[in-house]
Scaffold this motif. Structure first.
Motif, PDB file in Angstrom:
ATOM      1  N   ILE A  32       0.794  -1.225   0.000  1.00 12.94           N
ATOM      2  CA  ILE A  32       0.000   0.000   0.000  1.00 12.94           C
ATOM      3  C   ILE A  32       0.829   1.280   0.000  1.00 12.94           C
ATOM      4  O   ILE A  32       0.291   2.355  -0.240  1.00 12.94           O
ATOM      5  N   LYS A  33       2.122   1.148   0.230  1.00 13.28           N
ATOM      6  CA  LYS A  33       2.986   2.333   0.164  1.00 13.28           C
ATOM      7  C   LYS A  33       3.380   2.624  -1.285  1.00 13.28           C
ATOM      8  O   LYS A  33       3.368   3.770  -1.714  1.00 13.28           O
ATOM      9  N   THR A  34       3.705   1.598  -2.028  1.00  9.84           N
ATOM     10  CA  THR A  34       4.142   1.798  -3.418  1.00  9.84           C
ATOM     11  C   THR A  34       2.984   1.722  -4.412  1.00  9.84           C
ATOM     12  O   THR A  34       3.103   2.228  -5.525  1.00  9.84           O
ATOM     13  N   GLN A  35       1.887   1.074  -4.029  1.00 11.21           N
ATOM     14  CA  GLN A  35       0.692   0.971  -4.860  1.00 11.21           C
ATOM     15  C   GLN A  35      -0.499   1.405  -4.019  1.00 11.21           C
ATOM     16  O   GLN A  35      -1.177   0.560  -3.427  1.00 11.21           O
ATOM     17  N   PRO A  36      -0.762   2.701  -3.941  1.00 16.15           N
ATOM     18  CA  PRO A  36      -1.850   3.180  -3.077  1.00 16.15           C
ATOM     19  C   PRO A  36      -3.187   2.518  -3.401  1.00 16.15           C
ATOM     20  O   PRO A  36      -3.471   2.187  -4.550  1.00 16.15           O
ATOM     21  N   MET A  37      -3.984   2.360  -2.361  1.00 17.66           N
ATOM     22  CA  MET A  37      -5.324   1.791  -2.528  1.00 17.66           C
ATOM     23  C   MET A  37      -6.224   2.801  -3.205  1.00 17.66           C
ATOM     24  O   MET A  37      -6.119   3.997  -2.956  1.00 17.66           O
ATOM     25  N   SER A  38      -7.127   2.293  -4.008  1.00 17.45           N
ATOM     26  CA  SER A  38      -8.131   3.166  -4.606  1.00 17.45           C
ATOM     27  C   SER A  38      -9.343   3.194  -3.684  1.00 17.45           C
ATOM     28  O   SER A  38      -9.486   2.363  -2.779  1.00 17.45           O
ATOM     29  N   GLU A  39     -10.220   4.134  -3.944  1.00 18.67           N
ATOM     30  CA  GLU A  39     -11.461   4.204  -3.172  1.00 18.67           C
ATOM     31  C   GLU A  39     -12.279   2.932  -3.389  1.00 18.67           C
ATOM     32  O   GLU A  39     -12.903   2.417  -2.458  1.00 18.67           O
ATOM     33  N   ALA A  40     -12.242   2.386  -4.610  1.00 18.43           N
ATOM     34  CA  ALA A  40     -12.967   1.148  -4.908  1.00 18.43           C
ATOM     35  C   ALA A  40     -12.428  -0.019  -4.082  1.00 18.43           C
ATOM     36  O   ALA A  40     -13.203  -0.840  -3.575  1.00 18.43           O
ATOM     37  N   HIS A  41     -11.093  -0.103  -3.922  1.00 20.48           N
ATOM     38  CA  HIS A  41     -10.495  -1.158  -3.093  1.00 20.48           C
ATOM     39  C   HIS A  41     -10.990  -1.033  -1.655  1.00 20.48           C
ATOM     40  O   HIS A  41     -11.370  -2.028  -1.029  1.00 20.48           O
ATOM     41  N   ALA A  69      -7.355  10.952  18.803  1.00 18.79           N
ATOM     42  CA  ALA A  69      -7.819  10.131  19.924  1.00 18.79           C
ATOM     43  C   ALA A  69      -9.002  10.765  20.644  1.00 18.79           C
ATOM     44  O   ALA A  69      -9.902  10.066  21.088  1.00 18.79           O
ATOM     45  N   GLY A  70      -9.020  12.061  20.729  1.00 20.45           N
ATOM     46  CA  GLY A  70     -10.094  12.747  21.448  1.00 20.45           C
ATOM     47  C   GLY A  70     -11.287  13.104  20.587  1.00 20.45           C
ATOM     48  O   GLY A  70     -12.247  13.695  21.073  1.00 20.45           O
ATOM     49  N   LYS A  71     -11.241  12.760  19.313  1.00 21.83           N
ATOM     50  CA  LYS A  71     -12.318  13.136  18.398  1.00 21.83           C
ATOM     51  C   LYS A  71     -13.291  11.989  18.183  1.00 21.83           C
ATOM     52  O   LYS A  71     -12.915  10.823  18.238  1.00 21.83           O
ATOM     53  N   ASN A  72     -14.536  12.350  17.924  1.00 21.74           N
ATOM     54  CA  ASN A  72     -15.566  11.371  17.607  1.00 21.74           C
ATOM     55  C   ASN A  72     -15.627  11.259  16.083  1.00 21.74           C
ATOM     56  O   ASN A  72     -16.210  12.121  15.423  1.00 21.74           O
ATOM     57  N   LEU A  73     -14.995  10.218  15.529  1.00 19.92           N
ATOM     58  CA  LEU A  73     -14.883  10.085  14.082  1.00 19.92           C
ATOM     59  C   LEU A  73     -16.070   9.323  13.500  1.00 19.92           C
ATOM     60  O   LEU A  73     -16.548   8.354  14.087  1.00 19.92           O
ATOM     61  N   SER A  74     -16.513   9.767  12.327  1.00 19.54           N
ATOM     62  CA  SER A  74     -17.603   9.102  11.621  1.00 19.54           C
ATOM     63  C   SER A  74     -17.021   8.077  10.643  1.00 19.54           C
ATOM     64  O   SER A  74     -15.810   8.054  10.392  1.00 19.54           O
ATOM     65  N   GLU A  75     -17.888   7.256  10.063  1.00 21.95           N
ATOM     66  CA  GLU A  75     -17.451   6.300   9.041  1.00 21.95           C
ATOM     67  C   GLU A  75     -16.772   7.039   7.886  1.00 21.95           C
ATOM     68  O   GLU A  75     -15.770   6.591   7.353  1.00 21.95           O
ATOM     69  N   GLY A  76     -17.331   8.177   7.509  1.00 21.97           N
ATOM     70  CA  GLY A  76     -16.745   8.980   6.434  1.00 21.97           C
ATOM     71  C   GLY A  76     -15.352   9.474   6.792  1.00 21.97           C
ATOM     72  O   GLY A  76     -14.462   9.524   5.941  1.00 21.97           O
ATOM     73  N   ASP A  77     -15.167   9.838   8.063  1.00 20.79           N
ATOM     74  CA  ASP A  77     -13.854  10.282   8.533  1.00 20.79           C
ATOM     75  C   ASP A  77     -12.837   9.149   8.431  1.00 20.79           C
ATOM     76  O   ASP A  77     -11.707   9.349   7.966  1.00 20.79           O
ATOM     77  N   TYR A  78     -13.237   7.947   8.891  1.00 21.16           N
ATOM     78  CA  TYR A  78     -12.332   6.800   8.821  1.00 21.16           C
ATOM     79  C   TYR A  78     -11.926   6.527   7.372  1.00 21.16           C
ATOM     80  O   TYR A  78     -10.756   6.314   7.072  1.00 21.16           O
ATOM     81  N   LYS A  79     -12.902   6.544   6.472  1.00 23.13           N
ATOM     82  CA  LYS A  79     -12.629   6.292   5.052  1.00 23.13           C
ATOM     83  C   LYS A  79     -11.647   7.315   4.511  1.00 23.13           C
ATOM     84  O   LYS A  79     -10.647   6.959   3.883  1.00 23.13           O
ATOM     85  N   GLN A  80     -11.910   8.589   4.763  1.00 22.36           N
ATOM     86  CA  GLN A  80     -11.062   9.662   4.233  1.00 22.36           C
ATOM     87  C   GLN A  80      -9.649   9.567   4.795  1.00 22.36           C
ATOM     88  O   GLN A  80      -8.669   9.720   4.053  1.00 22.36           O
ATOM     89  N   PHE A  88      -2.936   4.402   8.176  1.00 23.58           N
ATOM     90  CA  PHE A  88      -4.158   4.229   8.956  1.00 23.58           C
ATOM     91  C   PHE A  88      -4.868   2.913   8.647  1.00 23.58           C
ATOM     92  O   PHE A  88      -5.820   2.560   9.331  1.00 23.58           O
ATOM     93  N   LEU A  89      -4.434   2.184   7.635  1.00 20.21           N
ATOM     94  CA  LEU A  89      -5.037   0.884   7.360  1.00 20.21           C
ATOM     95  C   LEU A  89      -4.441  -0.147   8.312  1.00 20.21           C
ATOM     96  O   LEU A  89      -3.219  -0.291   8.407  1.00 20.21           O
ATOM     97  N   LYS A  90      -5.300  -0.847   9.016  1.00 14.28           N
ATOM     98  CA  LYS A  90      -4.858  -1.928   9.901  1.00 14.28           C
ATOM     99  C   LYS A  90      -4.304  -3.034   8.996  1.00 14.28           C
ATOM    100  O   LYS A  90      -4.979  -3.487   8.084  1.00 14.28           O
ATOM    101  N   ARG A  91      -3.073  -3.466   9.251  1.00 14.99           N
ATOM    102  CA  ARG A  91      -2.399  -4.378   8.328  1.00 14.99           C
ATOM    103  C   ARG A  91      -1.950  -5.661   9.015  1.00 14.99           C
ATOM    104  O   ARG A  91      -1.710  -5.646  10.204  1.00 14.99           O
TER     105      ARG A  91
END
Length: 117
Positions: A32-41, A69-80, A88-91
């Protein structure tokens, strides 16, 4: 389909890949460092896992440095955040047919090994 999203500079990812006998012959491998993920992936991973939050790593160094850590993140926030910063991708993330396995816990690695048999 058999695919793995991993970080080539992560010793844990590399160890797990070797332990499981994964190679480019039997898996589609995406550093994922040399071949970034697409939004579709990422959307595909979310459809298998159920949420973007399940794919999000709170261990990433930027998580603390960005004061998330102190912020309430939405699903959209996690995606972005995952799309903007690969760390930020758990690997690693394994996709085996219609199953997804996220992270490097011993239990997850055992489940991947079971799915490969």
């Amino acid at each position: 389909m058999k695919k793995i999203y991993y970080l080539g500079t992560c010793s844990t990812c590399i160890r797990i890949i070797k332990e499981l006998g994964i190679s480019e012959q039997n898996f589609e491998m995406q550093d994922i460092k040399t071949q970034p993920m697409s939004e579709a992936h990422l959307d595909e991973m979310k459809s298998l896992s159920g949420s973007f939050e399940s794919l999000f790593s709170r261990r990433a160094m930027k998580y603390k440095s960005m004061g998330l850590a102190g912020k309430n993140l939405s699903e959209g926030d996690y995606k972005q955040l995952i799309l903007e910063e690969y760390t930020f991708l758990k690997r690693p993330v394994f996709i085996i047919n219609d199953q997804i396995f996220i992270g490097n816990s011993k239990k997850t690695v055992e489940e991947v090994a079971q799915a490969l048999t």
